[in-house]
Structure formats: structure tokens, C-alpha cells
Design an enzyme around this catalytic site. Structure first.
Site, short mmCIF file in Angstrom:
data_model
loop_
_atom_site.label_atom_id
_atom_site.label_comp_id
_atom_site.label_asym_id
_atom_site.label_seq_id
_atom_site.Cartn_x
_atom_site.Cartn_y
_atom_site.Cartn_z
N ARG A 196 -34.65 22.42 -34.89
CA ARG A 196 -35.86 21.84 -35.51
C ARG A 196 -37.12 22.15 -34.71
NH1 ARG A 196 -33.59 16.08 -36.56
NH2 ARG A 196 -31.75 16.93 -35.59
N GLU A 210 -23.39 13.03 -23.52
CA GLU A 210 -22.68 11.75 -23.35
C GLU A 210 -21.19 12.02 -23.10
OE1 GLU A 210 -23.73 9.16 -26.47
OE2 GLU A 210 -22.71 7.44 -25.56
P1 AMP Z 1 -32.40 14.34 -26.68
O1 AMP Z 1 -31.83 15.49 -25.92
O2 AMP Z 1 -31.59 13.09 -26.55
O3 AMP Z 1 -33.88 14.10 -26.36
O4 AMP Z 1 -32.29 14.70 -28.23
C1 AMP Z 1 -33.23 15.45 -28.82
C2 AMP Z 1 -32.70 16.23 -30.00
O5 AMP Z 1 -31.81 15.49 -30.82
C3 AMP Z 1 -33.87 16.61 -30.85
O6 AMP Z 1 -33.79 18.01 -31.04
C4 AMP Z 1 -33.72 15.87 -32.15
O7 AMP Z 1 -33.84 16.79 -33.20
C5 AMP Z 1 -32.34 15.24 -32.12
N1 AMP Z 1 -32.38 13.75 -32.28
C6 AMP Z 1 -32.07 12.83 -31.35
N2 AMP Z 1 -32.22 11.57 -31.79
C7 AMP Z 1 -32.64 11.68 -33.07
C8 AMP Z 1 -33.02 10.73 -34.09
N3 AMP Z 1 -32.96 9.40 -33.88
N4 AMP Z 1 -33.45 11.21 -35.29
C9 AMP Z 1 -33.51 12.54 -35.51
N5 AMP Z 1 -33.19 13.48 -34.59
C10 AMP Z 1 -32.76 13.07 -33.39
#
Ligand code: AMP
Length: 178
Positions: free
Chosen positions: A64, A101
């Protein structure tokens, strides 16, 4: 800081889907933005304005991060570099592994696309825990470039993503916060 109108319009457009893909997650669906070309343009204009004159290239995180990242790079007239999940890019590549995780994951770029000393914007649609973005920043630094900004459409509060990125000393920008 994005305009109040842009923030309001995005809040009305982005859908919140509770308990997807697993119970307890509030999934933010950005896909309705693409049904509204004017809103998409306004998002790109806002993100590009925030980075204008401050970056030499944009790195987008699969997948995305590509939806807005390429358009930001085009608006800024700077190169766009794909950060991909393992196994998708042909050699030569540079990789970085990071913990999830459960288990671990790897992200990669084509070697030579990020140049030494470049100021890089790392872009993704959403900042949650910051795990993916942190790995992307390490991948950029490994190649002798400097992370000068992080940008997202959405920052999720309470998951400490922004704190995790502090060590890179770069600006963290998001249009919306939940
Ligand atoms: P992180 O590595 O935990 O910061 O996760 C980021 C990635 O996971 C991003 O590329 C988002 O597209 C996806 N993501 C994580 N949480 C969500 C959420 N609540 N809604 C939509 N996409 C999410």
C-alpha cells in the site's frame, strides 16, 4: 499540517472495519480514496508539499506504500524505489530481516537504486507498531543514505510506532491520527 477540510474528508472516506483480519484489530480501509480522484489528488498534494525540497528520493513499502508513494515521487520529480517483501526482486538485492509477533520477515531493495548520501522519504499508508518501517529505515541506512522523513496517511496512536522511529532522527508526518 494538513487542512481541516482534507482531514475531515479523509475521516469520512476511510472505512473502519472492526475485528479484521483478526479479533481486536480496527482495520482502516483506504480503498474508498481511489473512488474519488479529487481526494486522491489532494492527498498527494499534501504529502508532496510536506516533503518538497527535503528529500532526494522516495522509498515505498509494499504494497500500500506504492499507491501513494509513486505519485509523491512524481510530484516531487525524484526517483521512487520499491521496498519489497522477500523473494520478489531479482538480484542483486540488499535485505533486512525483522521480527514479527510470530517469526520474522525480510524486506529487500534492488542494489544500487538507493544512492549514498541521498535524503530519503520512507512512505507507507499506515503506521501501526512501526516494525516494517523501522526495518525499511535500517535498509536505507545500510546503503549509506539518510532517512530524512517518514510519511503516512494514518498514524495509529497507542502502538508506539512513532517512538520506535525516533532513533532515526527524522520527521514523522501523518495526515490523520486514530
Ligand atoms: P506495522 O509494521 O505494525 O507498523 O504495520 C504497518 C503495516 O501494516 C502497514 O503497511 C499497514 O498497511 C498494515 N496495517 C497495520 N495495522 C493496520 C490497520 N489497523 N489497518 C490497516 N492496515 C494496517
Amino acid at each position: 499540517m494538513a487542512s481541516a477540510e482534507l482531514i475531515k474528508k479523509l475521516e469520512e472516506t476511510i472505512e473502519n472495519i472492526p475485528d479484521f483480519p483478526i479479533p481486536g484489530i480496527q482495520f482502516k480501509d483506504i480503498s474508498p480514496i481511489f473512488l474519488d480522484p479529487k481526494l486522491y489528488e489532494d492527498v498527494i498534494a499534501d504529502l508532496a508539499a510536506n516533503s518538497k525540497g527535503k528529500v532526494d528520493a522516495v522509498c515505498g513499502i509494499e504494497s500500500r506504500g506504492y499507491l501513494f508513494g509513486i505519485a509523491i515521487a512524481v510530484a516531487l520529480e525524484v526517483p521512487f524505489i520499491l521496498i519489497r517483501k522477500a523473494g520478489k526482486l531479482p538480484p542483486p538485492i540488499i535485505s533486512e530481516s525483522y521480527d514479527l509477533e510470530y517469526g520474522s520477515a525480510i524486506i529487500e531493495t534492488r542494489e544500487g537504486q538507493i544512492k549514498k548520501g541521498q535524503r530519503i522519504l520512507i512512505h507507507d499508508d499506515l503506521l501501526a507498531t512501526g516494525g516494517t518501517t523501522e526495518a525499511a529505515a535500517k535498509l536505507v541506512e545500510k546503503q549509506g543514505a539518510v532517512v530524512s522523513q517518514f510519511s503516512f496517511l494514518i498514524g495509529l496512536k497507542g502502538l508506539h510506532g512513532e517512538e520506535r522511529l525516533k532513533k532515526f532522527g527524522a520527521e514523522v508526518y501523518h495526515i490523520l491520527e486514530y
